[in-house]
Design an enzyme around this catalytic site. Sequence first.
Site, short mmCIF file in Angstrom:
data_model
loop_
_atom_site.label_atom_id
_atom_site.label_comp_id
_atom_site.label_asym_id
_atom_site.label_seq_id
_atom_site.Cartn_x
_atom_site.Cartn_y
_atom_site.Cartn_z
N VAL B 76 0.87 -1.17 0.00
CA VAL B 76 0.00 0.00 0.00
C VAL B 76 0.90 1.23 0.00
O VAL B 76 1.79 1.34 0.86
CB VAL B 76 -0.88 -0.01 1.27
N CYS B 77 0.69 2.12 -0.95
CA CYS B 77 1.56 3.31 -1.02
C CYS B 77 1.41 4.13 0.27
O CYS B 77 0.31 4.54 0.64
CB CYS B 77 1.19 4.19 -2.21
N ILE B 78 2.52 4.38 0.90
CA ILE B 78 2.49 5.00 2.23
C ILE B 78 1.98 6.44 2.18
O ILE B 78 1.16 6.84 3.01
CB ILE B 78 3.87 4.88 2.92
#
Lengths: 119, 130
Positions: B76-78
């Site tokens: 998940v893109c932070i």
Amino acid sequence: MAKSVLLISRQAPWAGIGAAEALDIALAAGAFDLPLSILFMDDGVLQLLDQQQPQALEQKDLSANLQALPMFGIEQLYVAQHCLTVRGLADNPLALTAERVDDQRIQQLIRQHDYVMTL
Amino acid sequence: MKFVINVLSSSNAPATRRALRFAQAVLAAGHEIVRVFFYQDGVLTASNNLVVAQDQQDIAKQWQAFITENKLDAVVCIAAALRRGVLDQAEAQRYQREAVNLADGYQLSGLGQLHDALQQADRCISFGGE
């Protein structure tokens, strides 16, 4: 040889975070020295307009991120000419050096790259 | 063939259900999924705080089960997650937030993980919009 990405950016600059997030994909590719080209299409062409005033919308200026692209090694920038034309911007100067491309050239770009990602 | 699945819409969007069905078909056909990457509103799928009405499909829960059962690499893109309120323990602590809501099986990381996966894969299929 590294696989290449054609990123098709279709979001208007002030219609939410979409355009900025698309741009982040490009900047990340640049940071890792990976080949990525950007094609601005549909409302995405509006990102390239000169002299925008995001302050009026209480927004951060996206053009600073766009100007950073060459510094990140992202230099293959294209803009769909027909998308400029239908928005009455056929002859407008652009804030960034981008090659104006017709539909045939767009087909070529899609074929030339390993991946196409549309945001 | 090696696939990257790129999920860009929230779990309420039909696109995210289609992404799951596609990913299931990829494995069923004997192909490999290098990584599932969640970006933009796609990060909301990784929240364990979603509550879905009983007469509706819980696509986020189905995604999590699919990822866990198949031990998939789900990133998940932070940056996208932080701005949408999806936090793991470390980020909740860093930004002094009460809720830790990243579901098990997912990990927060950077966009570099998307590019890294692309370099290993043959195909990347993105699911966005409606």
